[in-house]
Structure formats: structure tokens, C-alpha cells
Scaffold this motif. Structure first.
Motif, PDB file in Angstrom:
ATOM      1  N   UNK A   4      36.137  80.644  64.280  1.00  0.00           N
ATOM      2  CA  UNK A   4      35.235  81.488  65.061  1.00  0.00           C
ATOM      3  C   UNK A   4      33.989  81.828  64.272  1.00  0.00           C
ATOM      4  N   UNK A   5      33.206  80.820  63.947  1.00  0.00           N
ATOM      5  CA  UNK A   5      32.055  81.018  63.055  1.00  0.00           C
ATOM      6  C   UNK A   5      30.872  81.684  63.744  1.00  0.00           C
ATOM      7  N   UNK A   6      30.857  81.712  65.093  1.00  0.00           N
ATOM      8  CA  UNK A   6      29.724  82.329  65.783  1.00  0.00           C
ATOM      9  C   UNK A   6      28.426  81.645  65.399  1.00  0.00           C
TER      10      UNK A   6
ATOM     11  N   UNK B 135      33.288  75.015  59.265  1.00  0.00           N
ATOM     12  CA  UNK B 135      33.094  76.091  60.232  1.00  0.00           C
ATOM     13  C   UNK B 135      33.499  75.602  61.614  1.00  0.00           C
ATOM     14  N   UNK B 136      34.363  76.355  62.282  1.00  0.00           N
ATOM     15  CA  UNK B 136      34.798  75.978  63.628  1.00  0.00           C
ATOM     16  C   UNK B 136      34.476  77.091  64.615  1.00  0.00           C
ATOM     17  N   UNK B 137      34.183  76.687  65.835  1.00  0.00           N
ATOM     18  CA  UNK B 137      33.995  77.631  66.925  1.00  0.00           C
ATOM     19  C   UNK B 137      34.380  76.919  68.215  1.00  0.00           C
ATOM     20  N   UNK B 138      34.911  77.656  69.176  1.00  0.00           N
ATOM     21  CA  UNK B 138      35.318  77.028  70.435  1.00  0.00           C
ATOM     22  C   UNK B 138      34.128  76.805  71.365  1.00  0.00           C
ATOM     23  N   UNK B 139      32.979  77.426  71.056  1.00  0.00           N
ATOM     24  CA  UNK B 139      31.825  77.291  71.933  1.00  0.00           C
ATOM     25  C   UNK B 139      30.888  76.192  71.453  1.00  0.00           C
ATOM     26  N   UNK B 140      30.209  75.582  72.415  1.00  0.00           N
ATOM     27  CA  UNK B 140      29.192  74.590  72.065  1.00  0.00           C
ATOM     28  C   UNK B 140      28.013  75.259  71.360  1.00  0.00           C
ATOM     29  N   UNK B 141      27.615  76.409  71.869  1.00  0.00           N
ATOM     30  CA  UNK B 141      26.454  77.096  71.303  1.00  0.00           C
ATOM     31  C   UNK B 141      26.704  77.504  69.855  1.00  0.00           C
TER      32      UNK B 141
END
Length: 254
Positions: A57-59, A76-82
Motif C-alpha cells: 500500500x505505497x500510495x 513498492x506495491x499498491x492495488x491501485x493503478x494511480x
């Protein structure tokens, strides 16, 4: 995660351009660590040189880049494309080394026992199935590897004043909604978060000890949300432990 939840988080990336109207990464970085001025002291980003650090959840990537700034090898991982696009942009801008991956913490795309440190700040309290994420973190951590992060503190000034009194009682929302629902509605800058859980110190410690050893907790960030302003700092003796942020650290079982 369902489409409605994904839409919320795509528009609610912390410290992104939409949330914080600052025109450069460095200004956002300074804003973050000035606002949450305990973070450098508590997380010690400068002590992970040559360590492989995974952020879930790097935001907008500010903390991942802080690890990288001091020589950590970051993923760094995040579930969102943005979130992944913004973090990748800043990584290239700062010319730090690292990898940005769009991934769901429930199913981390990494081999067993490969990560030195898993860091997740302000993410796990938005996950209903937190046990599945903790299992994944345990799986990818090396033996003796570290978990570190933050969840919201239920025994805090913010919860008591801003959620229970201001929203629940003064605004009358307890007549319509449960306290947990009110918390979710008002926990973030953008209203209507799909899910938020605030933990007591005892709750999160008991949970983490099922997966990790040497679990240590601290309480930081004495703030409240008022009618007109978020995160107003309040002077409170530290030993009262009324801060909004519950910091956790632990080690993977050998």
C-alpha cells in the motif's frame, strides 16, 4: 476487492496531487514528515541500507522512496493503478533504484522467505480479512525478518472526540449508523471509506503475536479532527497514549 471500493481508493491516494495541492515530490515529502513528525524517529528509514524492503500500500510512494534514499532495495506495491503510476513517476524523478508493482496484499507475487522487511503504514486497518494479509506477510518474510507499520488507535482522542462525540452524538449519526460505520465514513480525507477498523493496543498485539515474535507497540500522533479542519495537534502527555497512530513492529518466527 469490488469495483466500488477500488473507485474509492483510486481517487483517495494519500499525498497525491488530488489530496495535497503541492507541486513537487519534495514539498509533499516535507509536508508528510512535518505533519507526522514522529515517523523518521520511529521507523528509522536510514537503517535499512542494502535490505530488501517491501511496502504494501505505497500510495504516492513517499515512504518507499525514503527507504530508497538511504540505500534500501525497495519493492513498492499498491492495488491501485494511480498509486503505482505516481510512485513510479517519483522513483524515476529522484533516480532511486526500486520496483513498483500493482498487487493486492492478499496475494503477494513473491517467493517464500525473500523479504527483509515488510512495511505497511495506514493500510491494514482498511482490510476486513487482515489475517490473510498477515499470513502473506509471514510467508514472504525471511526468518527473523521485520514487519513494521501503523494502524488506527481506538483508545485515542480522535476516536473519542471526532468519531464518537462530533460525528456520532453532535451530528446525530449514531441514530442511523453503528460506531464502526461512522468511523469508516470519516476516517479519511475523502468521506465514505469502504472499511476502517480502529484497534486497541491489546487487540493488535494479540493478533500480531499469532504470526510474529518480539511484537512491540507505541502510540503516536496526538490529533483530532474538528468541524473545519483535519489533524489538529493537541498537547497531551505521551504516557497517556491517546494518539491516533498505533505503531507496530515484530519479527518473523525463526
Amino acid at each position: 476487492m469490488n469495483l466500488k471500493n477500488m473507485k474509492y481508493w483510486e481517487k483517495s491516494i494519500p499525498f497525491s496531487q488530488d489530496e495535497i495541492k503541492l507541486d513537487s515530490f519534495e514539498k509533499k515529502r516535507q509536508f508528510r514528515y512535518r505533519l507526522q513528525d514522529y515517523m523518521q524517529r520511529v521507523f528509522k528509514y536510514n537503517q535499512y541500507k542494502n535490505k530488501l524492503v517491501l511496502e504494501i500500500g505505497c500510495g504516492s510512494g513517499i515512504d518507499s522512496l525514503e527507504f530508497a534514499k538511504y540505500g534500501a532495495k525497495i519493492v513498492a506495491t499498491d492495488m491501485t493503478e494511480k498509486g503505482t503510476l505516481v510512485t513510479n513517476k517519483y522513483l524515476k524523478e529522484k533516480k532511486y533504484k526500486g520496483y513498483i508493482i500493482r498487487a493486492d496484499g492478499h496475494n503477494l507475487p513473491f517467493k517464500n522467505s525473500t523479504i527483509d522487511c515488510v512495511y505497511s503504514f495506514g493500510v491494514l486497518h482498511h482490510i476486513p480479512d487482515i489475517k490473510k494479509i498477515l499470513n502473506e506477510i509471514k510467508r514472504v518474510l525471511k526468518k527473523g525478518g521485520e514487519i513494521a507499520g501503523m494502524v488506527y488507535n481506538r483508545d485515542s482522542l480522535l476516536f473519542a472526540y471526532s468519531i464518537v462525540y462530533l460525528r456520532g452524538i453532535k451530528h446525530g449519526l449514531l441514530k442511523k449508523y453503528s460506531l464502526d460505520r461512522i468511523l469508516s465514513m470519516y476516517s479519511e480525507r475523502n468521506k465514505g471509506c469502504p472499511y476502517t477498523k480502529a484497534y486497541t493496543k491489546e487487540e493488535i498485539k494479540k493478533l500480531l503475536k499469532k504470526y510474529f515474535k518480539n511484537v512491540k507497540l507505541s502510540v503516536e500522533y496526538n490529533v483530532i479532527d474538528t468541524e473545519k479542519k483535519r489533524k489538529v495537534k493537541i498537547k497531551v502527555p505521551e504516557d497517556y497514549e491517546l494518539g491516533w497512530h498505533l505503531i507496530f513492529k515484530g519479527r518473523n518466527q525463526p
